[in-house]
Design an enzyme around this catalytic site. Structure first.
Site, PDB file in Angstrom:
ATOM      1  N   PRO A 163      -4.553   0.135  18.852  1.00 11.54           N
ATOM      2  CA  PRO A 163      -4.323  -0.413  17.507  1.00 11.54           C
ATOM      3  C   PRO A 163      -4.260   0.611  16.367  1.00 11.54           C
ATOM      4  O   PRO A 163      -3.791   0.259  15.282  1.00 11.54           O
ATOM      5  CB  PRO A 163      -5.507  -1.364  17.296  1.00 11.54           C
ATOM      6  CG  PRO A 163      -6.549  -0.900  18.250  1.00 11.54           C
ATOM      7  CD  PRO A 163      -5.846  -0.305  19.411  1.00 11.54           C
ATOM      8  N   LYS A 214       0.890  -0.386  15.270  1.00 11.08           N
ATOM      9  CA  LYS A 214       2.322  -0.389  15.603  1.00 11.08           C
ATOM     10  C   LYS A 214       2.769  -1.565  16.472  1.00 11.08           C
ATOM     11  O   LYS A 214       3.970  -1.771  16.656  1.00 11.08           O
ATOM     12  CB  LYS A 214       2.692   0.917  16.314  1.00 11.08           C
ATOM     13  CG  LYS A 214       2.648   2.120  15.403  1.00 11.08           C
ATOM     14  CD  LYS A 214       3.682   2.004  14.305  1.00 11.08           C
ATOM     15  CE  LYS A 214       3.597   3.115  13.302  1.00 11.08           C
ATOM     16  NZ  LYS A 214       4.266   2.800  12.033  1.00 11.08           N
ATOM     17  N   HIS A 268       0.838  -1.203   0.000  1.00  9.66           N
ATOM     18  CA  HIS A 268       0.000   0.000   0.000  1.00  9.66           C
ATOM     19  C   HIS A 268       0.871   1.251   0.000  1.00  9.66           C
ATOM     20  O   HIS A 268       1.851   1.317   0.731  1.00  9.66           O
ATOM     21  CB  HIS A 268      -0.921  -0.001   1.216  1.00  9.66           C
ATOM     22  CG  HIS A 268      -2.157  -0.816   1.000  1.00  9.66           C
ATOM     23  ND1 HIS A 268      -3.359  -0.507   1.563  1.00  9.66           N
ATOM     24  CD2 HIS A 268      -2.369  -1.916   0.243  1.00  9.66           C
ATOM     25  CE1 HIS A 268      -4.269  -1.398   1.171  1.00  9.66           C
ATOM     26  NE2 HIS A 268      -3.683  -2.267   0.381  1.00  9.66           N
ATOM     27  N   TYR A 285       3.935   6.640  10.135  1.00 12.82           N
ATOM     28  CA  TYR A 285       3.119   5.498   9.729  1.00 12.82           C
ATOM     29  C   TYR A 285       3.984   4.402   9.110  1.00 12.82           C
ATOM     30  O   TYR A 285       3.815   3.224   9.415  1.00 12.82           O
ATOM     31  CB  TYR A 285       2.066   5.983   8.727  1.00 12.82           C
ATOM     32  CG  TYR A 285       0.907   5.037   8.501  1.00 12.82           C
ATOM     33  CD1 TYR A 285      -0.279   5.181   9.224  1.00 12.82           C
ATOM     34  CD2 TYR A 285       0.979   4.026   7.557  1.00 12.82           C
ATOM     35  CE1 TYR A 285      -1.346   4.335   9.016  1.00 12.82           C
ATOM     36  CE2 TYR A 285      -0.082   3.166   7.340  1.00 12.82           C
ATOM     37  CZ  TYR A 285      -1.248   3.325   8.072  1.00 12.82           C
ATOM     38  OH  TYR A 285      -2.309   2.481   7.856  1.00 12.82           O
ATOM     39  N   TYR A 337      -9.364   5.792   7.301  1.00  3.15           N
ATOM     40  CA  TYR A 337      -9.490   6.181   8.705  1.00  3.15           C
ATOM     41  C   TYR A 337     -10.489   7.336   8.738  1.00  3.15           C
ATOM     42  O   TYR A 337     -10.194   8.417   8.221  1.00  3.15           O
ATOM     43  CB  TYR A 337      -8.157   6.676   9.266  1.00  3.15           C
ATOM     44  CG  TYR A 337      -7.082   5.609   9.377  1.00  3.15           C
ATOM     45  CD1 TYR A 337      -6.325   5.233   8.278  1.00  3.15           C
ATOM     46  CD2 TYR A 337      -6.814   4.996  10.605  1.00  3.15           C
ATOM     47  CE1 TYR A 337      -5.326   4.264   8.387  1.00  3.15           C
ATOM     48  CE2 TYR A 337      -5.818   4.024  10.727  1.00  3.15           C
ATOM     49  CZ  TYR A 337      -5.087   3.664   9.612  1.00  3.15           C
ATOM     50  OH  TYR A 337      -4.107   2.714   9.727  1.00  3.15           O
TER      51      TYR A 337
END
Ligand code: APR
Ligand code: PHB
Length: 386
Positions: A292, A296, A72, A382, A201
């Protein structure tokens, strides 16, 4: 039994460490209190940083990940009906891999099988001894009820948040930090093709919603719920309605399919005051927990494994403890970075009962959705550039 490293816990931390050490010719014995079937079917997050992928490759478990994992290059952030794509490739030139932790676990188990590495499952009465000495030991009762003892030079506590290792570390509680969040995630696994190319998100006035995936045929979805909510209150129809409402944008449609698993997960941040004491080291969830959001947990466990593995190689191969003695210092730098990032993403995306907090978080999210510098910062955290 006599070995160099006794590893308590056969989750991802324990087995990544076992494979890392084996690759460098260091022997270890692994014990686990659950069954192999239980450990392999536990559903966890599913996002791997590039450096986690590198470690998995290095220890010989990268093949299936490269065949079946989905690379991704970004994520979508949403505030109500407004949606922005963060293109990590353009922002920072890195990507992440979507590949379930359950699959990582199966690959690690298969690698242990192939190497003839036995794992002692379904053990009980695990106790750590002599962690201040140069010859510590671990005692336990094996699956057949026989008492056993592992004499070793080092104990690696890879036994998760609830395991015995942190409790056996003198002074670990001093300087520990914990935050339990005032919301939980309702997670579902569904047999339906993802309705999105990249993870979504979404912050909505009803609460957070997220769209992840496991493959071209399986979607993983989450909803913010109250921590005292009961999964019995959530029929499949209610879940799909809430997901569709919270993630709605014009022209986008949520595909609906059979829900094969659902459950409510608590959200916690925790950092142990100590990650090492004498010959005992804490790895992964045994030493720290993140909520969550941002996935990570497994990635910071992989980071610990690399640092502890490097220290142990120097210790056993060159009789030099200097790198091993710096394990906690090296690991904690990443631990605090991911603790901050997961707290930040979590707070920004979830609705609060405090309206002042809500306004601050909405302002922060809008700023990220409009400001490239903040997007670069999010992207770096990220994908795990530290
Ligand atoms: N004896 C032996 N094993 C134990 C004991 C014990 N007394 N107590 C717990 N364990 C085992 C658990 O059953 C589990 O299989 O230790 C293992 C710890 O595994 P995880 O909880 O998966 O933790 P870790 O391996 O550190 O994985 C890192 O990544 O996605 C995140 O938080 C998620 O667990 C995940 C983490
Ligand atoms: C998941 O796929 O389970 C997942 C992915 C990304 C997250 C959290 C969970 O931020």
């Amino acid at each position: 039994m006599k070995t160099q490293v006794a590893i308590i816990g056969a989750g991802p931390s324990g087995l990544m460490l076992n494979r890392y050490l084996a690759k460098h010719g260091i022997e270890s014995v692994v014990i686990e209190d659950r069954s192999r079937e239980y450990v392999e079917s536990r559903i966890r997050a599913g996002l791997l940083e590039a450096q986690t992928v590198d470690l998995l490759e290095e220890i010989g478990v990268g093949d299936r990940l490269h065949k079946e994992g989905l690379e991704h290059h970004g994520i979508y952030l949403q505030l109500g009906a407004e949606k922005v794509h963060l293109d990590f490739a353009d922002l920072i030139g890195y990507s992440v891999w979507v590949y379930g932790q359950t699959e990582v676990q199966k690959d690690l188990d298969a690698a242990c099988d192939k190497a003839g590495q036995q794992i002692h499952y379904e053990v009980t009465d695990v106790a750590l001894h002599g962690v201040d000495s140069e010859s510590p030991s671990v005692t336990f009762t094996d699956k057949d009820g026989n008492p056993q003892r592992i004499d070793c030079a080092v104990i690696a506590g890879c036994d998760g948040f609830w395991g015995p290792s942190r409790k056996a570390m003198p002074g670990a509680d001093v300087g520990s930090f914990e935050r339990v969040y005032p919301y939980s995630w309702l997670g579902v696994m569904a047999k339906v093709a993802p309705s999105t190319d990249e993870l979504i998100y979404a912050r909505h006035e009803d609460g957070f919603a997220m769209h992840s995936m496991r493959s071209e045929q399986v979607s993983r979805l989450y909803l913010q719920v109250d921590p005292d909510d009961d999964i019995a209150n959530w029929s499949d129809d209610r879940i799909w309605d809430a997901l569709a409402k919270r993630m709605a944008t014009s022209g986008w449609e949520l595909k609906i399919g059979e829900i094969t698993e659902k459950g409510i997960l608590p959200m916690r941040s925790f950092v142990s005051g100590k990650l090492q004491h004498g010959r005992l080291f804490l790895v992964g969830d045994a030493g720290h927990i993140v909520p969550p959001t941002g996935a990570k947990g497994l990635n910071s466990a992989a980071n610990d494994v690399r640092f502890l593995g490097q220290g142990l190689v120097e210790f056993f191969k060159k009789n030099d403890a200097s790198l091993l003695n710096r394990f906690e210092e090296r690991a904690k730098e990443t631990v605090w970075r991911v603790t901050h990032f997961s707290w930040w993403m979590t707070s920004m995306l979830h609705t609060s009962k405090n309206e002042f907090d809500n306004q601050l978080q909405i302002s922060q999210l809008k700023h990220v959705m409009r400001n490239r510098a903040l997007q670069v910062n999010l992207a770096e955290n990220y994908v795990g550039i530290r």
